[in-house]
Enzyme design. Structure first.
Site, short mmCIF file in Angstrom:
data_model
loop_
_atom_site.label_atom_id
_atom_site.label_comp_id
_atom_site.label_asym_id
_atom_site.label_seq_id
_atom_site.Cartn_x
_atom_site.Cartn_y
_atom_site.Cartn_z
N LYS A 127 0.83 -1.21 0.00
CA LYS A 127 0.00 0.00 0.00
C LYS A 127 0.86 1.26 0.00
CE LYS A 127 -2.86 0.83 3.60
NZ LYS A 127 -3.04 2.21 4.12
N GLY A 131 -4.88 8.12 5.37
CA GLY A 131 -3.95 9.04 6.04
C GLY A 131 -2.71 9.29 5.22
N ARG A 153 -7.99 12.30 12.89
CA ARG A 153 -6.55 12.02 12.94
C ARG A 153 -5.74 13.31 12.94
NH1 ARG A 153 -5.45 6.81 9.16
NH2 ARG A 153 -3.44 6.93 10.20
N SER A 158 7.70 9.10 12.11
CA SER A 158 6.57 8.92 11.19
C SER A 158 7.03 9.12 9.76
CB SER A 158 5.45 9.92 11.52
OG SER A 158 4.54 10.01 10.44
N GLN A 184 5.13 9.36 7.30
CA GLN A 184 4.23 10.31 6.65
C GLN A 184 4.68 11.75 6.88
OE1 GLN A 184 0.26 9.30 7.94
NE2 GLN A 184 0.23 7.40 6.78
N ASP A 222 2.05 -1.18 12.22
CA ASP A 222 0.77 -1.63 11.64
C ASP A 222 0.48 -3.10 11.90
OD1 ASP A 222 0.05 0.84 10.65
OD2 ASP A 222 1.03 0.53 8.71
N ARG A 246 -5.92 1.89 18.32
CA ARG A 246 -5.72 0.44 18.19
C ARG A 246 -5.34 -0.24 19.51
NH1 ARG A 246 -2.93 0.24 12.18
NH2 ARG A 246 -4.89 0.43 11.04
N ARG A 276 -7.18 -3.29 9.56
CA ARG A 276 -6.26 -4.22 10.23
C ARG A 276 -6.91 -4.93 11.43
NH1 ARG A 276 -2.15 -3.29 6.91
NH2 ARG A 276 -1.56 -1.12 6.48
#
Length: 429
Positions: free
Chosen positions: A23, A95, A123, A168, A170, A316, A347, A389
């Site tokens: 992904k 995200g 988020r 991160s 991202q 993840d 999570r 997930r």
């Protein structure tokens, strides 16, 4: 809200499975192809909901993209060729799309508005919008740019040397992408090294990136040149079948073409430490994104402690690692995983709540969880809460639970693994 019923798997999971495309790499291949000069062909693309959101957003900015299953052709516009979108850019549940695209929008001299679904609206975006504002981008949103929808008016940026409070990929990627058109050298330093798909792919597209320890640098003014991208299978998707193969009795699985980027293979290290029986056979040594075939079979697992530098390499995979820990002898402690709180769901809380419904002995901590093995799981009605997930982890749990398990909101798995339930059914025959 679609539900799925999972029955216990009595004869094990057996067979070969080709893992769908990664992904993270699929997102980046589309984005980088869009801002490159020339035509990029992507093979092994993941046609899940998140990656399709990325395609949709860049089409809205005038990029010609043709997608046929797992093959995508992107006719690049160059760094300066994107067009101002006439509509709101909708990232859906992704995200990755909103955070990485924000870096590109920040250096593009037009106005855009970006939003996503209800999960995206919760988020935190300030971790990305703050450094982009420091570079000179004009970004606003709810609570001063903390939450979507975001408005971005990009333009002339100045490079920054940024020390990120979180590891991160991202955040790092958004700043580096903004830095492509910034004046000077942009540098990002992280507390731990996060996944490096952006750096690897930028280099494949001809951009010079420098790594020094936990710092990554690039100079502004570099152009991207189109290239062909072969996307390996997603190790985060493979993780569900790796754990299934280890904990479901009488199982032996061969997972083909699994991405083995060292910043992502924490799950492999954890399974090895827990005592899982598996072999890894590299298949494309020398490629910018390594891959392997992995054979795994039913194993006796033991509890371990997981924390520190390994966490960004398996963030993840923690939901399914927690499931594995319920079937391990002894106690497993997962710590330093605060980031779990700002994923598609919190999570930590979701994993603990849903596995508890199935009879697991598991408790939440501020930065992770403690799992007491070995637990005999019993079927129940559980919920993914829209988190792909969580949905897949609960499906594997249902395979070893006594009686049937009903998963509510099961269609969430389509975000990253559209054929997950079909594959599971096929291997259980």
């Amino acid at each position: 809200m679609k539900e799925r019923t999972i029955q216990p798997v009595n004869n094990g999971l057996n067979g070969n499975i080709t893992i769908p495309g990664d992904k993270s790499i699929s997102h980046r291949a589309v984005m980088f192809g869009a801002i490159a000069e020339g035509t990029t062909t992507i093979k092994g693309f993941l046609p899940g909901a998140d990656c399709l959101s990325t395609i949709s957003c860049f089409k809205e900015m005038g990029v010609d993209i043709v997608q046929d299953g797992d093959e995508v052709t992107v006719v690049g516009k160059g760094l300066e060729g994107l067009q101002e979108p006439k509509a709101v850019l909708d990232v859906g549940n992704s995200g990755t799309t909103i955070r990485l695209m924000s870096g590109i929008l920040a250096n593009t001299p037009f106005f855009s508005c970006v939003q996503g679904d209800a999960s995206i609206a919760k988020r935190p975006m300030k971790r990305v919008t703050n450094p982009l504002k420091q570079m000179g981008a004009n970004i606003d949103g709810r609570e001063e740019g903390t939450f979507t929808p975001l408005t971005v008016r990009g333009g002339d940026l100045k490079a920054i040397e940024y020390t990120s409070p979180v590891a991160s990929a991202q955040v790092k990627s958004a700043i580096l992408l903004a830095g492509l058109r910034a004046e000077g050298v942009t540098a990002v330093t992280e507390p731990h090294i996060s996944r490096d798909h952006t750096e690897r792919m930028l280099e494949a597209f001809g951009v010079k990136v420098t790594r020094e320890g936990k710092t990554v640098k690039l100079a502004g003014g570099q152009k991207l040149t189109a290239t062909d991208v072969q996307v390996p299978g997603d190790v985060s998707s493979a993780a569900f079948f790796l754990v299934a193969g280890a904990i479901i009795p009488n199982s032996k699985l061969v997972l083909e073409n699994v991405g083995m980027n060292p910043t992502r293979t924490g799950i492999i290290d954890v399974l090895e430490k827990m005592g899982a029986t598996f072999t890894v056979e590299p298949i494309n040594e020398g490629a910018s994104e390594p891959a392997a075939n992995i054979t795994i079979e039913t194993s006796s697992l033991k509890g371990i402690e997981i924390g520190g530098d390994i966490i960004p390499r398996l963030i993840d995979e923690i939901p399914v690692i927690a499931l594995a820990a319920t079937q391990a002898e002894g106690i497993t402690v997962i710590k330093d995983a605060h980031e779990l709180k700002v994923k598609e769901t919190n999570r930590i809380d979701t994993v603990v709540a849903e596995l508890t419904k199935l009879g697991a002995r598991i408790e939440a901590t501020d930065d992770g969880m403690i799992i007491y093995g070995k637990s005999a799981l019993k079927g129940n009605t559980v919920n993914s809460y829209g988190d792909h997930r969580i949905g897949m982890m609960l499906a594997i749990a249902g395979c070893i639970a006594e009686g049937k398990t009903i998963i509510e909101d099961a269609e969430a798995v389509g975000v990253s693994y559209p054929t997950f339930f079909e594959e599971l059914q096929k291997l259980a025959k």
